[in-house]
Design an enzyme around this catalytic site. Structure first.
Site, mmCIF file in Angstrom:
data_model
loop_
_atom_site.group_PDB
_atom_site.id
_atom_site.type_symbol
_atom_site.label_atom_id
_atom_site.label_comp_id
_atom_site.label_asym_id
_atom_site.label_seq_id
_atom_site.Cartn_x
_atom_site.Cartn_y
_atom_site.Cartn_z
ATOM 1 N N HIS A 129 0.837 -1.191 0.000
ATOM 2 C CA HIS A 129 0.000 0.000 0.000
ATOM 3 C C HIS A 129 0.875 1.245 0.000
ATOM 4 C CE1 HIS A 129 -3.834 -2.133 1.707
ATOM 5 N NE2 HIS A 129 -3.390 -2.674 0.583
ATOM 6 N N GLU A 187 1.209 3.711 2.054
ATOM 7 C CA GLU A 187 1.918 4.019 3.295
ATOM 8 C C GLU A 187 3.185 3.186 3.441
ATOM 9 O OE1 GLU A 187 -2.574 4.099 4.373
ATOM 10 O OE2 GLU A 187 -1.260 3.206 2.858
ATOM 11 N N CYS A 195 -1.644 -1.041 7.509
ATOM 12 C CA CYS A 195 -0.781 0.131 7.368
ATOM 13 C C CYS A 195 -0.770 0.982 8.628
ATOM 14 C CB CYS A 195 -1.237 0.968 6.177
ATOM 15 S SG CYS A 195 -0.969 0.146 4.588
ATOM 16 N N THR A 248 -26.992 8.885 -33.777
ATOM 17 C CA THR A 248 -25.861 8.010 -33.448
ATOM 18 C C THR A 248 -25.438 7.109 -34.592
ATOM 19 O OG1 THR A 248 -27.330 6.290 -32.587
ATOM 20 C CG2 THR A 248 -26.561 7.966 -31.029
ATOM 21 N N ALA A 256 -29.536 5.465 -40.918
ATOM 22 C CA ALA A 256 -30.667 4.539 -40.881
ATOM 23 C C ALA A 256 -30.225 3.116 -41.188
ATOM 24 C CB ALA A 256 -31.744 4.991 -41.859
ATOM 25 N N TRP A 312 -16.972 6.538 -38.542
ATOM 26 C CA TRP A 312 -16.960 6.957 -37.127
ATOM 27 C C TRP A 312 -17.712 8.277 -37.007
ATOM 28 C CZ3 TRP A 312 -15.285 3.544 -33.696
ATOM 29 C CH2 TRP A 312 -14.410 2.560 -34.114
ATOM 30 N N ARG A 349 -12.324 3.161 -20.728
ATOM 31 C CA ARG A 349 -12.316 1.698 -20.595
ATOM 32 C C ARG A 349 -11.202 1.252 -19.653
ATOM 33 N NH1 ARG A 349 -12.798 -0.840 -26.695
ATOM 34 N NH2 ARG A 349 -14.868 -0.018 -27.215
ATOM 35 N N PRO A 400 -28.940 2.494 -28.420
ATOM 36 C CA PRO A 400 -29.937 3.329 -27.731
ATOM 37 C C PRO A 400 -30.880 2.570 -26.808
ATOM 38 C CG PRO A 400 -30.466 3.096 -30.071
ATOM 39 C CD PRO A 400 -29.098 2.534 -29.882
ATOM 40 N N LEU A 422 -30.295 -0.252 -24.706
ATOM 41 C CA LEU A 422 -29.717 -0.491 -23.390
ATOM 42 C C LEU A 422 -29.427 0.826 -22.673
ATOM 43 C CD1 LEU A 422 -28.579 -2.192 -21.133
ATOM 44 C CD2 LEU A 422 -26.466 -2.473 -22.465
#
Length: 382
Positions: free
Chosen positions: A56, A58, A90, A167, A170, A176, A190, A311, A313
């Protein structure tokens, strides 16, 4: 400035917080902690926790200080532990080293500590203080703290959209919408997450990897490739439609597939044979109960979750109240009215039923904007 603490106290605690941040991508499931030892106004030792199972903060600072730790003040971003885990307590280490004063930014909500470290120090005659730069310390460990206090992880939901709130085209084409800088920012999200959650629809449409593809030198504090940790990949798949040959099942790291209780056992066996773990959870309205899922993830030591999905979830997570922060990357272009929308929120018919959000942060990320928002509690009288 807190009048109980001097300008030097603030300065050295700020230094400890900067050290703790170096463990942003590596300490999971442990908290990020930094420690600075100061004697006669000079830093004699410092350290931060790098990875679970390793010393750790400390202990690292004490080893660096040696005999100079005697009579020193220790500035620690989280209350020193008082229990034997993978490493010895610690608090006892600070006592044995002869530290005369310990200032902790905040108490540790872990039931195994929960004030016990400060009490041990106080009983040994060490002067103690707590609460210095506590808000900054809280921001370092939102997932660990929420898991210890409420049994569930801290959840971010990430979405990318055009200026007109779309997003994908169609046809489903979406690579991207945002630029390279925004995509690198998502990689860092992530990398700090314990788990990345998506829906099987996204897997069937895009066959994503959902892994961290940054080199260790691109992540502060990740000193060697061994420290680069892949998040748990979680796929919500009520009926087990996950292809056994999905790309993510061939990658390093673990994949957890969450299905309904009635999903076919033969498909589960195929997925397990490919190295996946399968978890069955109750359904509500034909979907996995997201609050139950978050409790299950918290029980297995998951601190921070990143939802990367379509969209449906994303909308379900917002309506279920499991999202702590909604992160939207806004690209400066238009996709037109026929393109796909940001989130699906079925059942909203009146303005009073809207999902309200509060701005937390807005900043440029390359050519795009990153907007961080906190969902507010919904009310019939909103």
């Amino acid at each position: 400035m807190n009048s109980a603490y001097s300008a030097d106290d603030h300065r050295f605690m700020a230094q400890a917080l900067r050290l703790a941040e170096r463990g942003l991508y590596t300490t999971d499931p442990n908290p990020r902690v930094g420690c600075v030892l100061v004697r006669d106004g000079k830093v004699v030792g410092e350290g931060w926790h790098r990875r679970a199972g390793e010393p750790h903060a400390e202990r690292i600072a004490l080893a660096a200080a040696g005999e100079a730790a005697r009579g020193a003040t220790a500035y620690v971003t989280l209350e020193p532990c008082a229990h034997h885990g993978r490493t010895p307590p610690c608090a006892q280490g600070l006592i044995d080293a002869g530290v005369s004063r310990v200032v902790a930014a905040m108490t540790d909500p872990n039931p195994l500590v929960a004030g016990g470290g400060l009490e041990m120090l106080h009983d040994a005659g060490v002067i103690t203080g707590v609460g210095l730069l506590a808000d900054d310390a809280e921001r370092l460990n939102p997932g660990f703290l929420q898991r210890m206090r409420h049994g569930r992880p801290y959840v971010r939901c990430k979405l990318g959209m055009s200026l007109d709130g779309r997003t994908a085209m169609a046809s489903g084409e979406s690579q991207w919408i945002t630029g390279i800088d925004a995509r690198l920012d998502v990689q860092r999200l992530r990398a700090r997450s314990s788990a990345v959650v998506t829906g099987v629809g996204s897997v069937l449409a895009d066959d994503p990897s959902l892994n961290v593809r940054l080199a260790s030198e691109q992540l502060p504090g990740v000193d060697t490739p061994d420290y680069l940790r892949q998040p748990l990949r979680v796929v919500l798949d009520t009926r087990l439609r996950m292809p056994p040959r999905a790309r993510m099942l061939s990658l390093s790291g673990e994949t957890l597939i969450v299905c309904g209780e009635a999903a076919p056992a033969e498909t589960e066996a195929e997925l397990r044979a490919m190295g996946a773990e399968v978890l069955r959870l109750p359904q509500l309205g034909g979907r996995i109960e997201l609050p139950r899922l978050m409790q299950a993830l918290g029980a297995r030591g998951i601190n921070e979750v990143l939802i990367e999905s379509g969209p449906t979830l994303a909308g379900s997570a917002l309506l279920a109240g499991v999202v702590d922060v909604l992160i939207v990357y806004l690209a400066p272009h238009l996709l037109g009215h026929a393109a796909r929308g940001l989130v699906n929120l079925p059942g909203l018919e009146r303005l009073s039923e809207r999902v309200q959000l509060a701005f937390l942060d807005v900043r440029r990320v390359g050519a795009d904007l990153r907007i961080d928002l906190a969902p507010l509690l919904r009310s019939e009288n909103a």
